[in-house]
Scaffold this motif. Structure first.
Motif, PDB file in Angstrom:
ATOM      1  N   VAL A  45       0.878  -1.090  -0.069  1.00 15.67           N
ATOM      2  CA  VAL A  45      -0.325  -0.120  -0.389  1.00 15.67           C
ATOM      3  C   VAL A  45       0.770   1.365   0.291  1.00 15.67           C
ATOM      4  CG1 VAL A  45      -1.558   1.446   1.336  1.00 15.67           C
ATOM      5  CG2 VAL A  45      -1.724  -1.065   1.163  1.00 15.67           C
ATOM      6  N   GLY A  46       0.741   1.892  -1.182  1.00 12.91           N
ATOM      7  CA  GLY A  46       2.026   2.540  -1.445  1.00 12.91           C
ATOM      8  C   GLY A  46       3.275   2.724  -1.305  1.00 12.91           C
ATOM      9  N   ARG A  47       3.937   2.983  -0.327  1.00 11.99           N
ATOM     10  CA  ARG A  47       5.608   2.164  -0.436  1.00 11.99           C
ATOM     11  C   ARG A  47       5.422   1.746   1.242  1.00 11.99           C
ATOM     12  NH1 ARG A  47       8.894   7.601  -0.492  1.00 11.99           N
ATOM     13  NH2 ARG A  47      10.458   5.956   0.075  1.00 11.99           N
ATOM     14  N   ARG A  48       4.150   1.008   1.881  1.00  8.26           N
ATOM     15  CA  ARG A  48       4.038   0.250   2.698  1.00  8.26           C
ATOM     16  C   ARG A  48       3.677  -1.146   3.103  1.00  8.26           C
ATOM     17  NH1 ARG A  48       2.926   3.594   7.986  1.00  8.26           N
ATOM     18  NH2 ARG A  48       3.967   5.695   7.392  1.00  8.26           N
ATOM     19  N   LYS A  49       4.479  -1.952   3.207  1.00  7.42           N
ATOM     20  CA  LYS A  49       3.918  -3.371   2.736  1.00  7.42           C
ATOM     21  C   LYS A  49       3.518  -4.018   4.346  1.00  7.42           C
ATOM     22  CE  LYS A  49       8.662  -4.514  -0.146  1.00  7.42           C
ATOM     23  NZ  LYS A  49       9.317  -5.635  -0.571  1.00  7.42           N
ATOM     24  N   TYR A  50       2.649  -4.597   4.147  1.00  5.33           N
ATOM     25  CA  TYR A  50       1.892  -5.883   5.167  1.00  5.33           C
ATOM     26  C   TYR A  50       2.132  -6.772   4.676  1.00  5.33           C
ATOM     27  CZ  TYR A  50       0.455  -0.973   6.145  1.00  5.33           C
ATOM     28  OH  TYR A  50       1.083   0.722   6.349  1.00  5.33           O
ATOM     29  N   PHE A  51       2.001  -7.913   6.003  1.00  3.47           N
ATOM     30  CA  PHE A  51       1.616  -9.309   5.685  1.00  3.47           C
ATOM     31  C   PHE A  51       0.503  -9.784   6.466  1.00  3.47           C
ATOM     32  CE2 PHE A  51       6.292  -7.791   4.538  1.00  3.47           C
ATOM     33  CZ  PHE A  51       7.196  -8.533   3.857  1.00  3.47           C
ATOM     34  N   ARG A  52       0.126 -10.997   5.647  1.00  5.52           N
ATOM     35  CA  ARG A  52      -1.017 -11.801   6.026  1.00  5.52           C
ATOM     36  C   ARG A  52      -0.525 -12.295   7.680  1.00  5.52           C
ATOM     37  NH1 ARG A  52      -5.004 -13.972   2.173  1.00  5.52           N
ATOM     38  NH2 ARG A  52      -5.086 -15.586   4.240  1.00  5.52           N
ATOM     39  N   GLU A  53      -1.088 -12.433   8.895  1.00  2.00           N
ATOM     40  CA  GLU A  53      -0.620 -12.762  10.100  1.00  2.00           C
ATOM     41  C   GLU A  53      -0.713 -14.124   9.397  1.00  2.00           C
ATOM     42  OE1 GLU A  53      -0.472 -12.943  14.596  1.00  2.00           O
ATOM     43  OE2 GLU A  53      -1.553 -11.888  13.756  1.00  2.00           O
ATOM     44  N   GLU A  54      -2.004 -14.554   8.725  1.00  2.26           N
ATOM     45  CA  GLU A  54      -2.970 -16.334   8.337  1.00  2.26           C
ATOM     46  C   GLU A  54      -1.311 -16.672   7.680  1.00  2.26           C
ATOM     47  OE1 GLU A  54      -6.277 -17.737   5.496  1.00  2.26           O
ATOM     48  OE2 GLU A  54      -6.460 -16.641   7.376  1.00  2.26           O
ATOM     49  N   ASP A  55      -1.240 -15.789   6.569  1.00  2.00           N
ATOM     50  CA  ASP A  55      -0.189 -16.822   5.891  1.00  2.00           C
ATOM     51  C   ASP A  55       1.345 -16.729   6.750  1.00  2.00           C
ATOM     52  OD1 ASP A  55      -1.766 -16.117   3.689  1.00  2.00           O
ATOM     53  OD2 ASP A  55      -0.371 -14.171   3.100  1.00  2.00           O
ATOM     54  N   LEU A  56       1.813 -15.696   7.654  1.00  2.00           N
ATOM     55  CA  LEU A  56       2.749 -15.965   8.097  1.00  2.00           C
ATOM     56  C   LEU A  56       2.764 -17.573   9.045  1.00  2.00           C
ATOM     57  CD1 LEU A  56       4.231 -12.434   9.128  1.00  2.00           C
ATOM     58  CD2 LEU A  56       4.444 -13.936   6.822  1.00  2.00           C
ATOM     59  N   THR A  57       1.979 -17.552   9.643  1.00  2.00           N
ATOM     60  CA  THR A  57       1.593 -18.752  10.017  1.00  2.00           C
ATOM     61  C   THR A  57       1.908 -19.952   9.276  1.00  2.00           C
ATOM     62  OG1 THR A  57       0.476 -17.425  11.729  1.00  2.00           O
ATOM     63  CG2 THR A  57      -0.241 -19.921  12.453  1.00  2.00           C
ATOM     64  N   ALA A  58       1.126 -20.141   8.455  1.00  2.00           N
ATOM     65  CA  ALA A  58       1.310 -21.149   7.644  1.00  2.00           C
ATOM     66  C   ALA A  58       2.751 -20.829   7.279  1.00  2.00           C
ATOM     67  CB  ALA A  58       0.204 -21.049   5.857  1.00  2.00           C
ATOM     68  N   TRP A  59       3.554 -20.221   6.973  1.00  4.66           N
ATOM     69  CA  TRP A  59       4.484 -20.617   6.111  1.00  4.66           C
ATOM     70  C   TRP A  59       5.194 -21.251   7.454  1.00  4.66           C
ATOM     71  CZ3 TRP A  59       9.152 -18.332   7.808  1.00  4.66           C
ATOM     72  CH2 TRP A  59      10.092 -18.356   7.168  1.00  4.66           C
ATOM     73  N   GLU A  60       4.897 -20.793   8.593  1.00  2.00           N
ATOM     74  CA  GLU A  60       6.194 -21.643   9.975  1.00  2.00           C
ATOM     75  C   GLU A  60       5.997 -22.606   9.818  1.00  2.00           C
ATOM     76  OE1 GLU A  60       4.398 -19.020  12.519  1.00  2.00           O
ATOM     77  OE2 GLU A  60       5.300 -17.058  12.504  1.00  2.00           O
ATOM     78  N   ARG A  61       4.549 -23.188   9.946  1.00  2.00           N
ATOM     79  CA  ARG A  61       4.246 -24.392  10.021  1.00  2.00           C
ATOM     80  C   ARG A  61       4.759 -25.419   8.277  1.00  2.00           C
ATOM     81  NH1 ARG A  61      -1.999 -22.827  10.872  1.00  2.00           N
ATOM     82  NH2 ARG A  61      -1.820 -22.355  13.057  1.00  2.00           N
ATOM     83  N   GLU A  62       5.051 -24.884   7.609  1.00  2.00           N
ATOM     84  CA  GLU A  62       5.305 -25.739   6.081  1.00  2.00           C
ATOM     85  C   GLU A  62       7.253 -25.702   7.012  1.00  2.00           C
ATOM     86  OE1 GLU A  62       5.230 -27.683   3.394  1.00  2.00           O
ATOM     87  OE2 GLU A  62       3.536 -26.989   3.848  1.00  2.00           O
ATOM     88  N   ARG A  63       7.336 -24.778   7.331  1.00  2.00           N
ATOM     89  CA  ARG A  63       8.439 -24.452   7.804  1.00  2.00           C
ATOM     90  C   ARG A  63       9.672 -26.003   8.457  1.00  2.00           C
ATOM     91  NH1 ARG A  63      12.272 -23.376   4.403  1.00  2.00           N
ATOM     92  NH2 ARG A  63      13.952 -22.559   5.820  1.00  2.00           N
ATOM     93  N   ALA A  64       8.205 -25.704   9.628  1.00  2.00           N
ATOM     94  CA  ALA A  64       8.364 -26.777  11.053  1.00  2.00           C
ATOM     95  C   ALA A  64       9.032 -28.371   9.995  1.00  2.00           C
ATOM     96  CB  ALA A  64       7.546 -26.876  11.573  1.00  2.00           C
ATOM     97  N   LYS A  65       7.721 -28.186   8.939  1.00  2.00           N
ATOM     98  CA  LYS A  65       7.876 -30.243   8.577  1.00  2.00           C
ATOM     99  C   LYS A  65       9.312 -30.255   7.573  1.00  2.00           C
ATOM    100  CE  LYS A  65       2.945 -29.398   7.181  1.00  2.00           C
ATOM    101  NZ  LYS A  65       1.613 -29.343   6.614  1.00  2.00           N
ATOM    102  N   VAL A  66       8.877 -28.931   7.121  1.00  2.00           N
ATOM    103  CA  VAL A  66      10.676 -29.378   6.278  1.00  2.00           C
ATOM    104  C   VAL A  66      12.427 -29.630   7.017  1.00  2.00           C
ATOM    105  CG1 VAL A  66      12.270 -28.426   4.209  1.00  2.00           C
ATOM    106  CG2 VAL A  66      10.172 -27.894   4.449  1.00  2.00           C
ATOM    107  N   SER A  67      11.713 -29.276   8.092  1.00  2.00           N
ATOM    108  CA  SER A  67      13.114 -28.888   8.698  1.00  2.00           C
ATOM    109  C   SER A  67      13.222 -30.226   9.873  1.00  2.00           C
ATOM    110  CB  SER A  67      13.147 -27.466   9.840  1.00  2.00           C
ATOM    111  OG  SER A  67      12.233 -27.895  10.592  1.00  2.00           O
TER     112      SER A  67
END
Length: 68
Positions: A45-67
């Motif tokens: 939005v403009g020059r700012r970046k916003y990350f969906r918390e839901e996406d971050l949580t899903a990414w964390e879970r996926e990384r946990a499976k990989v490791s």
């Protein structure tokens, strides 16, 4: 609840993401640039970046499976 409150609960700013993972600006940039990490794409939005918390949580879970 106001719209802004809802948005701020569902989205994290770039500084909030860096704080969440205790990472530097350079590490954040690397995560965003590395397609192998599959780091969530932000909403810009403009020059700012916003990350969906839901996406971050899903990414964390996926990384946990990989490791595991």
């Amino acid at each position: 609840m106001e719209l802004m409150e809802v948005l701020m609960q569902a989205y994290l700013t770039r500084p909030q993401v860096k704080e969440r993972y205790q990472i530097s600006e350079m590490t954040m940039w690397r995560w965003e640039q590395n397609p192998l990490l599959n780091f969530p794409k932000p909403m810009v939005v403009g020059r700012r970046k916003y990350f969906r918390e839901e996406d971050l949580t899903a990414w964390e879970r996926e990384r946990a499976k990989v490791s595991a």
